[in-house]
Design a protein around this motif. Sequence first.
Motif, mmCIF file in Angstrom:
data_model
loop_
_atom_site.group_PDB
_atom_site.id
_atom_site.type_symbol
_atom_site.label_atom_id
_atom_site.label_comp_id
_atom_site.label_asym_id
_atom_site.label_seq_id
_atom_site.Cartn_x
_atom_site.Cartn_y
_atom_site.Cartn_z
ATOM 1 N N THR A 149 -16.977 85.014 37.008
ATOM 2 C CA THR A 149 -18.088 85.914 37.307
ATOM 3 C C THR A 149 -19.236 85.607 36.356
ATOM 4 O O THR A 149 -19.014 85.106 35.242
ATOM 5 C CB THR A 149 -17.686 87.393 37.182
ATOM 6 N N PRO A 150 -20.473 85.889 36.778
ATOM 7 C CA PRO A 150 -21.610 85.621 35.895
ATOM 8 C C PRO A 150 -21.452 86.336 34.558
ATOM 9 O O PRO A 150 -21.038 87.492 34.504
ATOM 10 C CB PRO A 150 -22.805 86.160 36.679
ATOM 11 N N GLY A 151 -21.777 85.623 33.478
ATOM 12 C CA GLY A 151 -21.720 86.190 32.138
ATOM 13 C C GLY A 151 -23.012 86.909 31.808
ATOM 14 O O GLY A 151 -23.846 87.147 32.686
ATOM 15 N N PRO A 152 -23.221 87.244 30.534
ATOM 16 C CA PRO A 152 -24.427 87.969 30.139
ATOM 17 C C PRO A 152 -25.700 87.137 30.299
ATOM 18 O O PRO A 152 -26.792 87.677 30.345
ATOM 19 C CB PRO A 152 -24.182 88.317 28.673
ATOM 20 N N ASP A 153 -25.559 85.810 30.388
ATOM 21 C CA ASP A 153 -26.697 84.938 30.681
ATOM 22 C C ASP A 153 -26.209 83.838 31.614
ATOM 23 O O ASP A 153 -25.005 83.665 31.820
ATOM 24 C CB ASP A 153 -27.308 84.365 29.396
ATOM 25 N N ALA A 154 -27.137 83.087 32.193
ATOM 26 C CA ALA A 154 -26.775 82.080 33.198
ATOM 27 C C ALA A 154 -25.989 80.906 32.623
ATOM 28 O O ALA A 154 -25.384 80.144 33.367
ATOM 29 C CB ALA A 154 -28.037 81.570 33.893
ATOM 30 N N ALA A 155 -25.954 80.765 31.298
ATOM 31 C CA ALA A 155 -25.267 79.641 30.672
ATOM 32 C C ALA A 155 -23.791 79.928 30.405
ATOM 33 O O ALA A 155 -23.097 79.092 29.833
ATOM 34 C CB ALA A 155 -25.966 79.272 29.365
ATOM 35 N N SER A 156 -23.303 81.110 30.819
ATOM 36 C CA SER A 156 -21.890 81.435 30.592
ATOM 37 C C SER A 156 -21.297 82.120 31.818
ATOM 38 O O SER A 156 -22.014 82.690 32.633
ATOM 39 C CB SER A 156 -21.729 82.331 29.361
ATOM 40 N N MET A 157 -19.979 82.037 31.910
ATOM 41 C CA MET A 157 -19.257 82.731 32.978
ATOM 42 C C MET A 157 -17.993 83.329 32.385
ATOM 43 O O MET A 157 -17.363 82.741 31.501
ATOM 44 C CB MET A 157 -18.922 81.780 34.121
ATOM 45 N N ASP A 158 -17.643 84.517 32.864
ATOM 46 C CA ASP A 158 -16.415 85.180 32.451
ATOM 47 C C ASP A 158 -15.298 84.742 33.394
ATOM 48 O O ASP A 158 -15.457 84.793 34.613
ATOM 49 C CB ASP A 158 -16.582 86.698 32.500
ATOM 50 N N VAL A 159 -14.186 84.313 32.834
ATOM 51 C CA VAL A 159 -13.065 83.800 33.623
ATOM 52 C C VAL A 159 -11.970 84.862 33.670
ATOM 53 O O VAL A 159 -11.590 85.427 32.646
ATOM 54 C CB VAL A 159 -12.509 82.493 33.011
ATOM 55 N N PHE A 160 -11.485 85.137 34.893
ATOM 56 C CA PHE A 160 -10.454 86.142 35.127
ATOM 57 C C PHE A 160 -9.278 85.510 35.854
ATOM 58 O O PHE A 160 -9.448 84.555 36.621
ATOM 59 C CB PHE A 160 -10.998 87.287 35.989
ATOM 60 N N PHE A 161 -8.097 86.063 35.629
ATOM 61 C CA PHE A 161 -6.943 85.700 36.429
ATOM 62 C C PHE A 161 -7.160 86.272 37.840
ATOM 63 O O PHE A 161 -7.938 87.221 38.020
ATOM 64 C CB PHE A 161 -5.669 86.268 35.815
ATOM 65 N N PRO A 162 -6.476 85.745 38.862
ATOM 66 C CA PRO A 162 -6.670 86.240 40.228
ATOM 67 C C PRO A 162 -6.432 87.738 40.382
ATOM 68 O O PRO A 162 -7.024 88.372 41.251
ATOM 69 C CB PRO A 162 -5.663 85.438 41.051
ATOM 70 N N ASP A 163 -5.578 88.339 39.537
ATOM 71 C CA ASP A 163 -5.308 89.776 39.650
ATOM 72 C C ASP A 163 -6.344 90.632 38.920
ATOM 73 O O ASP A 163 -6.209 91.848 38.851
ATOM 74 C CB ASP A 163 -3.905 90.097 39.133
ATOM 75 N N GLY A 164 -7.385 90.003 38.370
ATOM 76 C CA GLY A 164 -8.467 90.743 37.738
ATOM 77 C C GLY A 164 -8.379 90.883 36.225
ATOM 78 O O GLY A 164 -9.311 91.372 35.590
ATOM 79 N N ARG A 165 -7.280 90.442 35.626
ATOM 80 C CA ARG A 165 -7.181 90.515 34.159
ATOM 81 C C ARG A 165 -8.133 89.510 33.524
ATOM 82 O O ARG A 165 -8.238 88.378 33.991
ATOM 83 C CB ARG A 165 -5.757 90.196 33.698
#
Length: 150
Positions: free
Chosen positions: A73-89
Motif C-alpha cells: 500500500t502507498p506509504g507516507p510518501d511516493a518513495a515508500s510502500m507499506d508491505v502487508f501479508f495477504p491476511d492484512g498483518r
Amino acid sequence: MNQQQPPEDLRSYLAGNWSVKRDLLDRSTGTRGTYTGVVRYLENLDGGLDYREDGTMHWPTHSGPAFREYVLTPGPDAASMDVFFPDGRPFHVMSFSEQGHQDEHWCDPDDYRVNYSYLGPDSFSFSWDVRGPAKDLLLTSHLSRIDSWR
C-alpha cells in the motif's frame, strides 16, 4: 556505491514483471540453496500493488515449486510502500531512500531485517538477515525487469 537516484514514485517503478534470483544461506550449517522465478507487481483497486512470486526453490532437503504473496500500500510518501501479508498483518516498509532502505519485522521468536538496494531503472536487490533461536539465515534477492506497465 550506486550514484543513480532511486525512483521518486516506487509504485510506478515496481509495477510489472521482474525475474528474481535468490541465494539462500543457512549460516549455522553452511547449507546453501537457490530460488529462481518471476515476481509480478500488479496494480490493485486500492491504489497499491499485489505482489505474487512464483518459482523453483532448490535446497538440499527440498526442490520444487514455491510462491509467496504480499500486498503493498502507498506509504507516507511516493518513495515508500507499506508491505502487508495477504491476511492484512503488517510486514515491513519498502523504500530505496537513504533514510528508509532498511526495516525490520519481529516474528516471535525470530528477528527479520531487510535492506533494499536500488541498482538502476531495471534492477534492484534486497536481503533478509534472519536470526532467532533456530534460525541464522541470509536470503539475498536480485530482481531484473522483464516488462512494466509504466
